[in-house]
Design a protein around this motif. Structure first.
Motif, mmCIF file in Angstrom:
data_model
loop_
_atom_site.group_PDB
_atom_site.id
_atom_site.type_symbol
_atom_site.label_atom_id
_atom_site.label_comp_id
_atom_site.label_asym_id
_atom_site.label_seq_id
_atom_site.Cartn_x
_atom_site.Cartn_y
_atom_site.Cartn_z
ATOM 1 N N LEU A 365 27.099 40.681 43.880
ATOM 2 C CA LEU A 365 28.296 41.053 43.134
ATOM 3 C C LEU A 365 29.227 41.851 44.034
ATOM 4 C CD1 LEU A 365 27.089 42.148 39.570
ATOM 5 C CD2 LEU A 365 28.647 40.264 40.120
ATOM 6 N N TRP A 366 30.488 41.438 44.093
ATOM 7 C CA TRP A 366 31.471 42.064 44.964
ATOM 8 C C TRP A 366 32.755 42.327 44.186
ATOM 9 C CZ3 TRP A 366 29.067 43.263 49.338
ATOM 10 C CH2 TRP A 366 27.995 42.475 49.745
ATOM 11 N N MET A 367 33.659 43.036 44.837
ATOM 12 C CA MET A 367 34.943 43.326 44.215
ATOM 13 C C MET A 367 36.080 42.887 45.140
ATOM 14 S SD MET A 367 34.311 46.799 42.086
ATOM 15 C CE MET A 367 35.127 46.017 40.696
ATOM 16 N N TYR A 368 37.220 42.623 44.529
ATOM 17 C CA TYR A 368 38.461 42.397 45.269
ATOM 18 C C TYR A 368 39.551 43.154 44.530
ATOM 19 C CZ TYR A 368 38.922 38.764 41.666
ATOM 20 O OH TYR A 368 38.961 38.083 40.465
ATOM 21 N N HIS A 369 40.479 43.741 45.279
ATOM 22 C CA HIS A 369 41.439 44.627 44.624
ATOM 23 C C HIS A 369 42.585 44.979 45.558
ATOM 24 C CE1 HIS A 369 39.884 48.169 46.875
ATOM 25 N NE2 HIS A 369 38.684 47.612 46.711
ATOM 26 N N CYS A 370 43.645 45.507 44.970
ATOM 27 C CA CYS A 370 44.722 46.106 45.744
ATOM 28 C C CYS A 370 44.212 47.411 46.336
ATOM 29 C CB CYS A 370 45.922 46.364 44.845
ATOM 30 S SG CYS A 370 47.267 47.267 45.654
ATOM 31 N N HIS A 371 44.581 47.697 47.599
ATOM 32 C CA HIS A 371 44.105 48.946 48.209
ATOM 33 C C HIS A 371 45.132 50.066 48.146
ATOM 34 C CE1 HIS A 371 41.303 51.385 50.489
ATOM 35 N NE2 HIS A 371 40.426 50.399 50.339
ATOM 36 N N ILE A 372 46.180 49.906 47.338
ATOM 37 C CA ILE A 372 46.925 51.092 46.909
ATOM 38 C C ILE A 372 46.087 51.709 45.797
ATOM 39 C CG2 ILE A 372 49.039 51.928 45.822
ATOM 40 C CD1 ILE A 372 50.534 49.701 47.259
ATOM 41 N N LEU A 373 45.548 52.875 46.039
ATOM 42 C CA LEU A 373 44.440 53.376 45.228
ATOM 43 C C LEU A 373 44.831 53.625 43.783
ATOM 44 C CD1 LEU A 373 42.863 55.733 47.895
ATOM 45 C CD2 LEU A 373 42.221 53.381 47.313
ATOM 46 N N GLU A 374 46.066 54.056 43.546
ATOM 47 C CA GLU A 374 46.515 54.235 42.170
ATOM 48 C C GLU A 374 46.556 52.902 41.422
ATOM 49 O OE1 GLU A 374 47.166 57.943 44.075
ATOM 50 O OE2 GLU A 374 47.764 55.939 44.735
ATOM 51 N N HIS A 375 46.779 51.809 42.142
ATOM 52 C CA HIS A 375 46.777 50.488 41.512
ATOM 53 C C HIS A 375 45.354 50.019 41.233
ATOM 54 C CE1 HIS A 375 50.915 49.581 43.607
ATOM 55 N NE2 HIS A 375 50.941 50.658 42.836
ATOM 56 N N THR A 376 44.440 50.290 42.175
ATOM 57 C CA THR A 376 43.037 49.958 41.964
ATOM 58 C C THR A 376 42.535 50.580 40.666
ATOM 59 O OG1 THR A 376 42.669 49.962 44.358
ATOM 60 C CG2 THR A 376 40.719 50.074 42.962
ATOM 61 N N GLU A 377 42.802 51.886 40.503
ATOM 62 C CA GLU A 377 42.274 52.626 39.368
ATOM 63 C C GLU A 377 42.985 52.294 38.061
ATOM 64 O OE1 GLU A 377 39.591 54.444 39.399
ATOM 65 O OE2 GLU A 377 39.291 54.181 41.565
ATOM 66 N N ARG A 378 44.094 51.558 38.142
ATOM 67 C CA ARG A 378 44.854 51.215 36.933
ATOM 68 C C ARG A 378 44.924 49.715 36.732
ATOM 69 N NH1 ARG A 378 45.787 55.764 39.046
ATOM 70 N NH2 ARG A 378 46.003 57.602 37.692
ATOM 71 N N GLY A 379 43.868 49.019 37.200
ATOM 72 C CA GLY A 379 43.683 47.659 36.747
ATOM 73 C C GLY A 379 43.675 46.557 37.770
ATOM 74 N N MET A 380 44.263 46.736 38.971
ATOM 75 C CA MET A 380 44.406 45.613 39.902
ATOM 76 C C MET A 380 43.126 45.429 40.717
ATOM 77 S SD MET A 380 47.600 44.689 42.451
ATOM 78 C CE MET A 380 48.805 44.427 41.142
ATOM 79 N N MET A 381 42.072 44.978 40.005
ATOM 80 C CA MET A 381 40.758 44.827 40.616
ATOM 81 C C MET A 381 39.984 43.766 39.852
ATOM 82 S SD MET A 381 38.113 47.817 41.798
ATOM 83 C CE MET A 381 38.060 48.673 40.217
ATOM 84 N N GLY A 382 39.229 42.950 40.586
ATOM 85 C CA GLY A 382 38.417 41.908 39.980
ATOM 86 C C GLY A 382 37.004 41.906 40.528
ATOM 87 N N VAL A 383 36.149 41.061 39.923
ATOM 88 C CA VAL A 383 34.725 40.984 40.274
ATOM 89 C C VAL A 383 34.420 39.563 40.717
ATOM 90 C CG1 VAL A 383 32.366 41.254 39.446
ATOM 91 C CG2 VAL A 383 34.152 42.789 38.624
ATOM 92 N N LEU A 384 33.626 39.471 41.760
ATOM 93 C CA LEU A 384 33.224 38.187 42.326
ATOM 94 C C LEU A 384 31.714 38.133 42.409
ATOM 95 C CD1 LEU A 384 33.899 35.536 43.973
ATOM 96 C CD2 LEU A 384 33.795 37.003 46.007
ATOM 97 N N GLN A 385 31.122 37.058 41.866
ATOM 98 C CA GLN A 385 29.688 36.827 42.006
ATOM 99 C C GLN A 385 29.463 35.667 42.957
ATOM 100 O OE1 GLN A 385 27.360 36.449 38.382
ATOM 101 N NE2 GLN A 385 25.889 35.102 39.407
ATOM 102 N N VAL A 386 28.752 35.930 44.051
ATOM 103 C CA VAL A 386 28.431 34.906 45.037
ATOM 104 C C VAL A 386 26.977 34.515 44.851
ATOM 105 C CG1 VAL A 386 28.307 34.349 47.485
ATOM 106 C CG2 VAL A 386 30.127 35.822 46.642
ATOM 107 N N GLY A 387 26.724 33.253 44.549
ATOM 108 C CA GLY A 387 25.372 32.799 44.295
ATOM 109 C C GLY A 387 24.957 33.045 42.865
ATOM 110 N N GLU A 388 23.777 32.547 42.535
ATOM 111 C CA GLU A 388 23.265 32.679 41.143
ATOM 112 C C GLU A 388 22.698 34.066 40.891
ATOM 113 O OE1 GLU A 388 23.802 30.432 38.924
ATOM 114 O OE2 GLU A 388 24.748 29.100 40.379
#
Length: 388
Positions: A365-388
């Motif tokens: 399980l990994w994450m992808y997101h904006c690295h402007i930190l105020e944006h990360t903490e206010r929603g601009m972040m997702g989750v990625l599952q690699v493999g089963e």
């Protein structure tokens, strides 16, 4: 210390970090850019938060030479702003000869007239990322660096700021870019100034022209990243005082640099599309919100890809400001641009699209997101599952 102590190792080293949380709040440690096992990534989804007084042992092997860093991944806009970050340098067998090598960690802080770190967070801070009124290099305001006149220096540049973009220049000198986030490039290139978004790293060589006693001014120039932020002109970030020349010239530069093979994408390579968007605060007590594909963390569904899947990600920034996009767990190759190299963080300019190819060779399980930190903490972040 701000920054914290730099970790220095070499490819193949086994690293064990015994971490204790002495903060009054929960936290983690994210090893930004290091390809670790998911359980040791320190993200919001890869491990349980480390509570005050608790400990956690991170273990991983250093697999790639390059410049990386570590920082919290919970309440990151507050904890990183207060100084919880440090650099990581991993050496390989292909070190570049230079008279001096420097780690230059770039940051800014908002300081009150008393010298205290400001507690005030404005609506503009939330919208564009916190903007400091004091620029820092390795935790110091306008440090003076001593360098040999005519010497060749290797600078490892890391931007740890919440939202500030650094556009680094040394007037009268050219910066030869030799490495990105994931290590050395096959073919270096030269620039007069270098835009470094939050989270990015660049390695550059610079030949310090001048004579003993001269002073040079390292600067950051204005970069238009959107929302009509004012042009503050060229701002100094460090002074370089030239000392006696090196006793002997640095060895010749290599004929070959980094070894990188382009990922084998074709017309049939699967493509995913992402749209970054923002929503301004509606009232004085509201906060702005930031979205990926109209979803805001934590109200997101994980993307699922197979192990070793090769994909092209097309990230469109529909907002009126730039967003640096960071992917955990692996590197990627940016397409439609003249240079080949490995990245884990790439700036997506306002109203534009960036494509990159990525091989998902690290399950978990990994994450992808904006690295402007105020944006990360206010929603601009997702989750990625690699493999089963």
């Amino acid at each position: 210390r701000v920054p914290g102590p730099m970790l220095l190792g070499k490819v193949g080293d086994r690293v064990t970090v015994n971490f204790r949380n002495d903060l009054p709040e929960e936290t983690t440690v994210h090893w930004h850019g290091l390809r670790v096992h998911a359980a040791h990534d320190g993200s919001n989804v890869s491990q349980m938060a480390i509570q005050p007084g608790e400990t956690y042992t991170y273990e991983f092997t250093l697999t790639d030479a390059g410049t990386f860093w570590f920082h919290p991944h919970l309440t990151a806009d507050e904890q990183i702003e207060r100084g919880l970050y440090a650099a990581i340098v991993v050496r390989g067998d292909d070190e570049i000869p230079a008279d001096t090598e420097r780690m230059l960690v770039l940051d800014d802080v908002k300081v009150e007239s008393t010298g205290k770190l400001s507690e005030t967070i404005t609506g503009l801070d939330l919208m564009v990322g916190r903007q400091g009124n004091v620029l820092l290099v390795n935790g110091e305001k306008l440090p003076t660096l001593t360098a040999p006149a005519g010497g060749r220096e290797r600078w490892r540049l890391l931007n740890t700021a919440n939202g500030t973009f650094f556009n680094v220049t040394l007037p009268g000198h050219t910066l030869r870019v030799i490495g990105w986030d994931g290590g050395l490039l096959p073919e270096p290139y030269e620039v007069d100034s270098l835009v470094i978004a939050p989270g990015e790293r660049y390695d550059v060589l610079v030949e310090l022209a001048g004579t003993e006693g001269d002073t040079l001014e390292l600067q950051t120039l204005y970069y238009d990243r959107g929302h009509e932020l004012p042009d503050l002109g060229a701002r100094p970030i460090a002074t370089i005082t030239l000392a006696a020349p090196p006793e002997s010239p640095a060895p010749a530069l290599p004929a070959r640099w980094g070894e990188i093979t382009p990922l084998p994408i074709t017309a049939d390579t699967p493509r995913r599309t992402f749209t970054l968007s923002e929503e301004e605060a509606e009232g004085p007590d509201d906060e702005p919100r930031f979205f990926i594909n109209k979803r805001a963390w934590p109200d997101v569904d994980p993307l699922v890809v197979g192990s070793d899947a090769l994909e092209i990600w097309e990230v469109t920034n529909d907002a009126t400001m730039d967003h640096p996009f960071h992917l955990h767990g692996t590197f990627f190759q940016v397409l439609d641009q003249p240079h080949l190299g490995w990245k884990d963080t790439v700036n997506i300019p306002q109203k534009s699209t960036v494509r990159f190819a990525v091989d998902f060779d690290n399950p978990g399980l990994w994450m992808y997101h904006c690295h402007i930190l105020e944006h990360t903490e206010r929603g601009m972040m997702g989750v990625l599952q690699v493999g089963e």
